[in-house]
Write an enzyme that holds these catalytic residues in place. Sequence first.
Site, mmCIF file in Angstrom:
data_model
loop_
_atom_site.group_PDB
_atom_site.id
_atom_site.type_symbol
_atom_site.label_atom_id
_atom_site.label_comp_id
_atom_site.label_asym_id
_atom_site.label_seq_id
_atom_site.Cartn_x
_atom_site.Cartn_y
_atom_site.Cartn_z
ATOM 1 N N LYS A 193 0.943 -1.295 0.083
ATOM 2 C CA LYS A 193 -0.246 -0.110 0.133
ATOM 3 C C LYS A 193 0.881 1.242 0.046
ATOM 4 C CE LYS A 193 -4.073 -1.909 2.542
ATOM 5 N NZ LYS A 193 -4.893 -1.749 3.850
ATOM 6 N N ASP A 245 4.114 -0.511 14.617
ATOM 7 C CA ASP A 245 2.923 -0.659 15.246
ATOM 8 C C ASP A 245 2.953 -0.838 16.703
ATOM 9 O OD1 ASP A 245 1.710 -0.528 13.013
ATOM 10 O OD2 ASP A 245 0.959 -2.483 12.934
ATOM 11 N N GLY A 281 -8.163 -7.794 11.647
ATOM 12 C CA GLY A 281 -7.596 -7.772 12.603
ATOM 13 C C GLY A 281 -8.209 -6.881 13.821
ATOM 14 N N ASP A 300 -15.579 -12.068 6.586
ATOM 15 C CA ASP A 300 -16.080 -10.681 6.188
ATOM 16 C C ASP A 300 -17.321 -10.453 7.125
ATOM 17 O OD1 ASP A 300 -17.328 -8.458 5.068
ATOM 18 O OD2 ASP A 300 -16.015 -8.839 3.285
ATOM 19 N N ARG A 346 -19.411 -8.017 6.964
ATOM 20 C CA ARG A 346 -20.562 -7.778 6.213
ATOM 21 C C ARG A 346 -21.534 -9.035 5.983
ATOM 22 N NH1 ARG A 346 -16.987 -4.250 2.003
ATOM 23 N NH2 ARG A 346 -15.769 -6.004 2.324
ATOM 24 N N ILE A 381 -14.566 -2.343 10.487
ATOM 25 C CA ILE A 381 -15.895 -2.927 11.376
ATOM 26 C C ILE A 381 -16.387 -1.804 12.387
ATOM 27 C CG2 ILE A 381 -16.870 -4.594 12.792
ATOM 28 C CD1 ILE A 381 -14.698 -6.523 11.775
ATOM 29 N N GLU A 421 -15.995 1.261 12.578
ATOM 30 C CA GLU A 421 -16.391 2.604 11.566
ATOM 31 C C GLU A 421 -17.642 2.360 10.998
ATOM 32 O OE1 GLU A 421 -13.382 4.146 9.247
ATOM 33 O OE2 GLU A 421 -11.815 3.741 10.750
ATOM 34 N N ASN A 422 -18.061 1.314 10.559
ATOM 35 C CA ASN A 422 -19.232 1.022 9.827
ATOM 36 C C ASN A 422 -20.376 0.183 10.153
ATOM 37 O OD1 ASN A 422 -18.303 2.487 7.257
ATOM 38 N ND2 ASN A 422 -16.381 1.202 7.573
#
Length: 398
Positions: free
Chosen positions: A17, A148, A212, A283, A285, A332, A334-335
């Site tokens: 990334k 981290d 995670g 997932d 969702r 997760i 945040e949503n």
Amino acid sequence: MSHKLVLVLNCGSSSLKFAVIDALTGDDQISGLAECFGLEDSRIKWKVNGQKSEASLGAFTAHREAVEYIVNDILGAHPEIAAEIQAIGHRVVHGGEKFTRSVIIDESVIHGIEDCATLAPLHNPAHLIGIRAAQASFPALPQVAVFDTAFHQTMPEKAYIYALPYKLYRENAIRRYGMHGTSHLFISREAAAALGKDEADTNIICAHLGNGASVTAIKGGKSVDTSMGLTPLEGLVMGTRCGDLDPSVIFHLVNRLGYTLDEVESVLNKQSGLLGISELTNDCRGIEEGFGSGHKGATLALEIFCYRLAKYIASYTVPLERLDAVVFTGGIGENSDLIREKVLNSLAIFNFNVDKERNAAARFGNGGQITTDEGTVAMVIPTNEEWVIAQDAIELIK
């Protein structure tokens, strides 16, 4: 307006990334993902000022080729952005006890990251490849490592020492380290600002929930306990990780059921968690969809996930003495208004009163308080680890 741009690199075992971040504002100038390293269809996707592009990297390419593409093709097409980059910031998963803060990378730092590779065998070697590739492509720019684990180095000994023979810590550094520290640090700063308090006088519990997941007790801006341990396997139920487990389960799998240690490691890290319980998906969702349609496995997975999380949040009031807020972040956190509501309803003893409208509105990048004005505060704050990395990089090169 002047910019302080940093190229942030986050190298995984088979992906990279990247983003060019303005350390002053947190705005992305460029962001993207190179993936499928080592396969025939290695690809890179990126976005510049909202415009998306995609390209093939060629067969069996990896980190070096991806960094070269970023330099020559993406930044090469935007010299006005490239000219303003002042540093390269690298996310590094494990810094052990050696690295308690972000550092400018030199050979001694590289050796230190190598020494910690046994604690993060999938991540640290990949970070080192990315660092070497970036040094080759940007020889004139300072490189900064952001760990981290660093944020959690303020934990007291009683929080990080395992109840094992002490010589295992003394001689082999086996202890709790924790992860997601960069995210928890960002949330600590943002939560204090949202509460109108000084960070040194703010006590929060931060739940970083994604594939995670970890919870951290943050007292006066410092980590005092966290759920992940020596590795990211300990703690909460995760997408494919089991989290907390009786260690004797391992002996049972090996001695009674004939599993090899490699198979056990795969079960605990890749086949457990939401996926293992639901027998459906890792997932969240999909788990919520299954819960809504009455799928038994998905329902059980959701209940266990929320129950484990609520127990951790409750237990982390112990080191805080006073709780100013619980903060949800990560994909997760945040949503999922469903998970947030279920968790907070389980914590009614702490006087959380969920405001359904506020909770439903806090999704897709929208944050804010999700409880009523009476009672204990819970809020959603979207995390931004890349911005922290950029800020630390600029601060170190002043």
